[in-house]
Structures are given as C-alpha cells and as structure tokens.
Design an enzyme around this catalytic site. Structure first.
Site, mmCIF file in Angstrom:
data_model
loop_
_atom_site.group_PDB
_atom_site.id
_atom_site.type_symbol
_atom_site.label_atom_id
_atom_site.label_comp_id
_atom_site.label_asym_id
_atom_site.label_seq_id
_atom_site.Cartn_x
_atom_site.Cartn_y
_atom_site.Cartn_z
ATOM 1 N N ILE A 152 4.694 -0.565 7.001
ATOM 2 C CA ILE A 152 4.354 -0.449 5.577
ATOM 3 C C ILE A 152 4.278 -1.809 4.895
ATOM 4 C CG2 ILE A 152 5.141 1.901 5.233
ATOM 5 C CD1 ILE A 152 7.812 0.874 4.317
ATOM 6 N N GLU A 153 4.919 -2.825 5.477
ATOM 7 C CA GLU A 153 4.869 -4.155 4.892
ATOM 8 C C GLU A 153 3.522 -4.835 5.144
ATOM 9 O OE1 GLU A 153 6.724 -5.953 3.003
ATOM 10 O OE2 GLU A 153 8.542 -4.747 2.889
ATOM 11 N N SER A 154 3.035 -4.778 6.385
ATOM 12 C CA SER A 154 1.880 -5.603 6.765
ATOM 13 C C SER A 154 0.844 -4.872 7.608
ATOM 14 C CB SER A 154 2.369 -6.815 7.564
ATOM 15 O OG SER A 154 3.027 -6.382 8.755
ATOM 16 N N TYR A 256 7.884 3.020 -1.926
ATOM 17 C CA TYR A 256 8.211 2.296 -0.699
ATOM 18 C C TYR A 256 9.074 3.128 0.246
ATOM 19 C CZ TYR A 256 9.350 -1.728 2.237
ATOM 20 O OH TYR A 256 9.478 -2.587 3.294
#
Length: 434
Positions: A152-154, A256
C-alpha cells in the site's frame, strides 16, 4: 455535527449498518453515507493510483516478470456474500486484527476489481522483495503480516516518490529516514535501497509499538506520524481503539488501515478472485564489493559489459549513477559472476573516461588580471593635469592684469585658480598661473 453524534455515526458505519455510496472507479477517494445521511470522505493511499504500465516498465518487471499465459481463469471478479469475506479474514494467521466492515470491503473491491492487474504484478514482484521484508521484520520480532505495508505504500516500486517526497518501497520521508540511519544527499538516497530501508522500517515500527502498544495504531502512525495519532486520541477523550479515533484522523490515514487489511486479504485470496500472479524468473545471484574511489556506472558498464539499467536496478540508492567511494567506503552490488571481472579490471574501470564522467575539479586557479576601467584613467588625467601646473612668485609692482598677459591667460582664470575675490595681490606670494 457534534462530537457525540459523529462517533455514533462512525460506529454505525463501521459496524455495517451504513450504506456505501456508489463510487466512480477512477476516483482517488471514496465517500460513505450512513443511515442518517452523514457523509464521510476517505482517500485511497497514493500507491493505489499508480498506473500498471509504469510498474511494468521497471527493470525487474521487464527482465524477470511475464504474464502467465497458462492461466485458465476468467479475468472476472466474482462477488461473494459478506460472511465469506469475514470468514476469510478471520482465518489469516495474524497477530494484528483484520476485521471486516464496509470501508474495508470497498478497499478489497478496489484491489480485486480495478487494481487486479496491478495485484498480478505485485504477486510476481513479491518474490523479489518479500524475503527481504520478512528477514527485517524477523530481526526485530515483528508480526510478519507487516510485510504487506509496502504494497500500500509503494505498490512494490523501489523508486516510488510520493507527491510529498516520501521515497522508496517503505516511503520514508527525508527526516524520518535520516533519523533511522538512511543516508540521503545529492548522490545517495538509501531510502531506495530495499535492504537498508526494510531494516530501518522494522526499527521504526518497533519504536512505534513501544509508544502505542497496539499494532493498528502503529500502522496508522506509520502513515501520518505519531503526533497525528496522539491528537486523534486526545480529541476522542483518550480512546485508544483505532476505530474509535477514526473520525479524527487525516483522510488518507482513515483509508490506510482498511487498505492494509485489504492488502493482506488480496495477497492471500487472489486465486478466489481469478487473479493470476505474473510468472517470476528469479534474478541471477548477486554479491557486493566495497568501493574506495568515486566511480560512475558508465565506467563499470563499459569495462565489465553490464547494462546500465541492471546496475541501476541492483544499486537503486545511487541517484546520479555515481558511487561516492572517495567520501566513504561504499557498497556496489553486482551479479555474482561479475565480481571477479570488476576486481581484475579495477584500474581500467576507474580510468575509463574519468575526466569526462567524473569532471568535478579539485583545484581551480583564480584569474588575477585586473581589467582596465574608466576611473583610473580619470585619476591619471587629473594627475597629469597637476603635473602641468605652474606657480610664480609675485614681484613688486606686478598686477593680475600684467601677469595674465605675460602667461597667456585671463584675470578671471587667475582669480579662480588661486581662490581670489578681488584683484589685489602682494609681492612675495606664490601665484598659480596654470
């Protein structure tokens, strides 16, 4: 809306008593409306908007990933009853809570629907990166389900840079990265190094857990920072349950944790949604060598016959294709078969086009010549003018008129040269005549 009604409506929303508002599939946010008509906007994490084409253009994807041509599953996302999702989430072996609600469901739908081909890429790319993530998490005795945070970050893009400057697989901001030992300067950005960034992220997560003692709050704090989570706790009268402080968090952080739950779900149950992982050919084994002089990737590529794209992919921390070995001993990662070639040809590598590729001058001479200017000329003219001045001693009986006639000038000029107001002069005094 007052605080009490906001919490009640949020609890109703997350308990599943609300109706989700239909969304445009291309939107970067979702909004949900509860039974009282209260609307809430939740942002998707930025990486959920990355285009698949850009991911497939990465060196590792182009070189080692292929679509699975043998996949027999229809490219259609099936729909299941809510109880199915609840049951599947409950059966994932985790320490961290993975509950289900309408917000989580929308994130699952996003991954299994619009982003299903990106999930196919990430499943293939996980073969490169998951072992690194797991080793770092194990080193700090952290839950292994945290390995899906870079999803989910990158979207598993090691060179990803967010709109606010967060960089790398784990999306470290500059100050946090430096705080956890990641070097960042004009030539080096260790936030892009999968190994170093993974161990830094594990340390950071471990420290956050010491503060909050709750993994869901830790995940939220990783996204928005511990200060924002503490503010949300204060605004909710000391509540320490993520789903209770939820309304007081930034919009992206509200999405998130649901995205984290959805990532764990889709990376586990992708087959049930007819998603075929891309085929992975594991790269050749690599090894490292320490470099004690500055060296450009083009020097290595030319002498050792290694492609520039491969060098960049193996050494993503070097931002300008330059390894600053002269600053400090620096690590160079190469295919294992090329290590010996580098050692045998080290002098040739350093000397290859060094003046062209490493052109910073160590010493520069300063031009000492002083250009001519109008001002010194003017002084020189005045100086010459003074050198032509002439003085006489006034004799008895002489007048200004007589002297002016003798020396070819005028009475008024003589008065001006000598600062005289009248015409009377005295014998024995000096008088300037030019």
């Amino acid at each position: 809306m007052n605080k009490k009604s906001l919490i009640i409506s949020t609890v109703m929303l997350l308990a599943g008593t609300c109706a989700a508002q239909a969304q445009n599939d291309d939107s970067n946010e979702i909004s949900v409306t509860d039974s009282k008509g209260n609307k809430e906007v939740i942002e998707f994490p930025e990486a959920m908007g990355y285009e698949l084409d850009s991911l497939l253009n990465l060196y590792m994807a182009k070189t080692y990933l292929d679509a699975d041509e043998d996949c027999q599953m229809n490219d259609v996302n099936p729909v299941f009853e809510e109880e199915v999702y609840v049951d599947r989430l409950s059966r994932i072996p985790t320490i961290i809570e993975l509950p289900h609600n309408d917000v989580v469901q929308q994130f699952i739908d996003r991954y299994s629907g619009r982003l299903r081909h990106s999930v196919s890429y990430m499943l293939g790319a996980s073969n490169f990166y998951m072992p690194i993530f797991e080793e770092a998490l194990e080193a700090y005795d952290l839950p292994l389900e945290l390995r899906y945070m870079p999803v989910i970050e990158s979207a598993l893009n090691p060179t990803a840079v967010s709109r606010v400057g967060a960089t790398g697989l784990w999306q470290f901001m500059l100050t946090t990265g430096k705080q956890y030992g990641l070097e960042v300067n004009s030539l080096v950005d260790e936030r892009r190094d999968p190994i170093k960034a993974s161990y830094a992220a594990a340390r950071y997560l471990s420290d956050l857990y010491k503060v909050f003692g709750d993994w869901t709050l830790v995940i939220a704090a990783y996204n928005c920072g511990p200060d924002q989570v503490n503010k949300a706790i204060r605004r909710s009268n000391g509540e320490t349950d993520y789903w209770q402080i939820y309304p007081y968090l930034p919009k992206e952080t509200r999405g998130y944790v649901p995205a984290f739950i959805a990532a764990n779900y889709i990376m586990t149950y992708y087959c049930d949604h007819n998603i075929c992982p891309m085929r992975t050919r594991l790269p050749a084994k690599t090894d490292t060598i320490m470099v004690h002089r500055n060296v450009h990737f083009e020097q290595i590529a030319a002498v050792c016959g290694i492609g520039l794209d491969e060098l960049r992919a193996l050494n993503p921390a070097y931002r300008r294709d330059v390894i600053p070995g002269a600053t400090e001993l620096s690590c160079l990662r190469l295919p294992q078969t090329e290590i010996g070639k580098f050692i045998d040809n080290e002098d040739s590598i350093y000397n290859y086009k060094s003046e062209e590729l490493l052109s910073k001058r160590k010493v520069v001479a300063v031009n000492q010549a002083k250009p001519a200017s109008a001002r010194p000329k003017a002084r020189s003219t005045r100086s010459r003018s003074r050198s032509r001045s002439r003085y006489i001693t006034i004799r008895s009986g002489q007048t200004l008129s007589h002297i002016a006639k003798k020396y070819g000038t005028t009475v008024s000029r003589l008065k001006r040269l000598n600062g005289l107001r009248g015409t009377s002069i005295r014998a024995g005094k000096r008088l300037r005549v030019r």
